[in-house]
Write an enzyme that holds these catalytic residues in place. Structure first.
Site, PDB file in Angstrom:
ATOM      1  N   ARG A  51      11.627   4.167 -17.917  1.00  0.00           N
ATOM      2  CA  ARG A  51      12.939   3.923 -17.978  1.00  0.00           C
ATOM      3  C   ARG A  51      13.425   3.290 -16.557  1.00  0.00           C
ATOM      4  O   ARG A  51      14.020   2.210 -16.249  1.00  0.00           O
ATOM      5  CB  ARG A  51      13.793   4.946 -18.233  1.00  0.00           C
ATOM      6  CG  ARG A  51      15.308   4.819 -18.576  1.00  0.00           C
ATOM      7  CD  ARG A  51      15.861   6.214 -18.865  1.00  0.00           C
ATOM      8  NE  ARG A  51      14.986   6.449 -20.248  1.00  0.00           N
ATOM      9  CZ  ARG A  51      15.486   6.398 -21.347  1.00  0.00           C
ATOM     10  NH1 ARG A  51      16.517   5.393 -21.755  1.00  0.00           N
ATOM     11  NH2 ARG A  51      14.753   7.090 -22.404  1.00  0.00           N
ATOM     12  N   THR A  52      13.150   4.310 -15.389  1.00  0.00           N
ATOM     13  CA  THR A  52      13.494   3.767 -14.206  1.00  0.00           C
ATOM     14  C   THR A  52      12.779   2.682 -13.651  1.00  0.00           C
ATOM     15  O   THR A  52      13.361   1.744 -12.755  1.00  0.00           O
ATOM     16  CB  THR A  52      13.123   4.933 -13.485  1.00  0.00           C
ATOM     17  OG1 THR A  52      13.752   6.198 -13.716  1.00  0.00           O
ATOM     18  CG2 THR A  52      14.081   4.950 -11.678  1.00  0.00           C
ATOM     19  N   LYS A  80      -8.383   8.080  -5.511  1.00  0.00           N
ATOM     20  CA  LYS A  80      -9.197   8.133  -4.439  1.00  0.00           C
ATOM     21  C   LYS A  80      -8.952   8.996  -3.439  1.00  0.00           C
ATOM     22  O   LYS A  80      -9.657   9.282  -2.267  1.00  0.00           O
ATOM     23  CB  LYS A  80      -9.693   6.763  -3.822  1.00  0.00           C
ATOM     24  CG  LYS A  80     -10.233   5.669  -4.927  1.00  0.00           C
ATOM     25  CD  LYS A  80     -10.415   4.573  -4.203  1.00  0.00           C
ATOM     26  CE  LYS A  80     -10.856   3.319  -5.268  1.00  0.00           C
ATOM     27  NZ  LYS A  80     -10.033   1.970  -4.842  1.00  0.00           N
ATOM     28  N   ARG A 101       8.173   6.667  -6.989  1.00  0.00           N
ATOM     29  CA  ARG A 101       8.469   7.897  -7.798  1.00  0.00           C
ATOM     30  C   ARG A 101       7.243   8.600  -7.476  1.00  0.00           C
ATOM     31  O   ARG A 101       6.083   8.185  -7.872  1.00  0.00           O
ATOM     32  CB  ARG A 101       8.529   7.542  -9.129  1.00  0.00           C
ATOM     33  CG  ARG A 101       8.559   8.476 -10.324  1.00  0.00           C
ATOM     34  CD  ARG A 101       9.929   8.891 -10.665  1.00  0.00           C
ATOM     35  NE  ARG A 101      10.061   9.481 -11.775  1.00  0.00           N
ATOM     36  CZ  ARG A 101      11.331   9.730 -12.546  1.00  0.00           C
ATOM     37  NH1 ARG A 101      12.429   9.172 -11.969  1.00  0.00           N
ATOM     38  NH2 ARG A 101      11.476  10.536 -13.462  1.00  0.00           N
ATOM     39  N   HIS A 129      17.107  12.110  -7.194  1.00  0.00           N
ATOM     40  CA  HIS A 129      16.643  10.810  -7.804  1.00  0.00           C
ATOM     41  C   HIS A 129      18.001  10.197  -7.497  1.00  0.00           C
ATOM     42  O   HIS A 129      18.909   9.993  -8.523  1.00  0.00           O
ATOM     43  CB  HIS A 129      16.580  11.299  -9.226  1.00  0.00           C
ATOM     44  CG  HIS A 129      16.424  10.130 -10.171  1.00  0.00           C
ATOM     45  ND1 HIS A 129      15.960   8.907  -9.816  1.00  0.00           N
ATOM     46  CD2 HIS A 129      16.395  10.009 -11.699  1.00  0.00           C
ATOM     47  CE1 HIS A 129      15.818   8.157 -10.953  1.00  0.00           C
ATOM     48  NE2 HIS A 129      16.138   8.721 -12.034  1.00  0.00           N
TER      49      HIS A 129
END
Ligand SMILES: [Zn+2]
Length: 375
Positions: A51-52, A80, A101, A129
């Site tokens: 969504r974001t 890695k 994120r 957020h």
């Protein structure tokens, strides 16, 4: 150059300016269709949040810019073992702005410290957020035309809901705002939010466990999901779950201009029948979130052009560096190598400090407090 990690990084004036721009974009999208031509947004998503990510991608595309990035850590060098700091430096060579994120609290802070381009935090674990909150603020402004003199009800999980804490923090800065906190006992607003935000801003609030009793007084109702796994007693969940579901029947007692919000995804806490009610604003919230992200991208790119120097995220703060270790296992300091453990002083007299990455509270002794540095 500026990055946005949490809502307090933006002043009330800066938020007003973003709202003005977002309002203009919503009215005249064609004016902005080429604003970011030749610019690249990197979406670095170390945990999936479709969504974001879609909202940011749509925002950049509607500004005429391009988007590159990854949507899960398996497709990046994180598998890695590359540090967030190195990724931020590398991506700075390919893009003009980063949206990040991560499940690690403080990841965007570390990225912003090392990138040579602006970083927008699009969610770092349970910490912050800010673009969700910016979209929420724009929705309130579009529906009510103001932020002052409003009674705002928050309903559901007020303990773990970071969107709730962040919106409370943002709204507390405006005059004559009252909060009605509607939740079961087990999911009440944490005391740190009450003391560090509500008390500091002298905000009036009441607590109740009844949505029906609270409804008639509200100008805004912010619904959240109640997750079963948050309850220690499953019987309590079964007993309470239906009382926090908004239905057409319950809405009969609400104001005719109530604004109903929800950060989505919804499970069952708002009946689908409510969607047709003109007071339902949660799908408008999605669109408003996109406009605010467009406004934020424009603002940060302009500020980076004006002042290309990476800002000191700790400027003006009193901090303790490497005097203590953060013990939060979700904090970025738990995994990122050679990262300074930095705590900002919240209450110098009591020695209360918070980790600058994840906000974990610690108590420093008087000897440590003598070594506080002012940045
Ligand atoms: Zn921490």
């Amino acid at each position: 150059m500026k990055s946005v990690i949490d809502i307090p990084d933006l002043s009330v004036e800066e938020i007003d300016e973003l709202i003005k721009t977002a309002g203009d974009i919503a009215l005249h999208p064609e004016k902005y269709a080429k604003s970011c031509e030749g610019k690249i947004l990197a979406t670095l998503f170390y945990e999936p949040s479709t969504r974001t990510r879609l909202s940011f991608t749509a925002a950049m595309m509607e500004l005429g810019g391009n988007v590159l990035g990854f949507s899960e850590p398996g497709s990046s060098s994180a598998v890695k073992g590359e540090s967030v700091a190195d990724t931020a430096r590398v991506v700075s060579c390919y893009a003009d702005i980063i949206a990040m994120r991560s499940p690690k609290e403080g990841a965007a802070f570390v990225a912003a410290k090392n990138a040579t381009i602006p970083v927008i935090n699009t969610g770092d674990g349970g910490h912050a957020h800010p673009t969700q909150t910016l979209g929420d603020l724009f929705t309130i402004y579009r529906e009510k035309g103001r932020f002052n003199n409003l009674t705002v009800g928050f309903c559901g999980d007020l303990k773990y809901g970071r969107t709730v804490h962040s919106l409370i923090e943002a709204m507390s800065r405006y005059p004559d705002v009252r909060f009605v906190l509607i939740s079961p006992d087990a999911l009440k607003l944490p005391t740190f939010v009450k003391y560090e935000i509500l008390a500091r801003h002298n905000v009036l609030y009441t607590e109740t466990d009844s949505l029906e009793e609270a409804l008639p007084s509200l100008d805004i109702l912010y619904m959240t999901r109640i997750q079963k796994e948050r309850f220690t007693d499953p019987a309590e969940y079964e007993r309470l779950k239906d009382s926090y579901i908004l239905t057409v029947e319950k809405l009969a007692s609400a104001k005719s201009d109530l604004c109903i919000m929800h950060p989505l995804p919804r499970v069952n806490e708002i009946s689908v029948k409510v969607d047709k009610d003109p007071r339902a604003c949660y799908f408008k919230q999605v669109e408003n979130g996109k406009y605010m992200r467009m406004a934020l991208i424009l603002k940060l790119l302009a500020s980076a052009k004006e002042n290309p120097e990476t800002e000191d995220l700790l400027a003006g703060r009193s901090v303790l560096i490497n005097e203590m270790k953060c013990t939060n296992p979700r904090c970025i300091t738990a995994t990122e190598q050679e990262l300074d453990h930095v705590f900002r002083v919240v209450d110098a007299e009591a020695g209360i400090c918070r980790c600058v990455y994840c906000e974990k509270k610690v108590k420093a002794d008087s000897e440590m407090m003598k070594r506080v540095v002012r940045r």
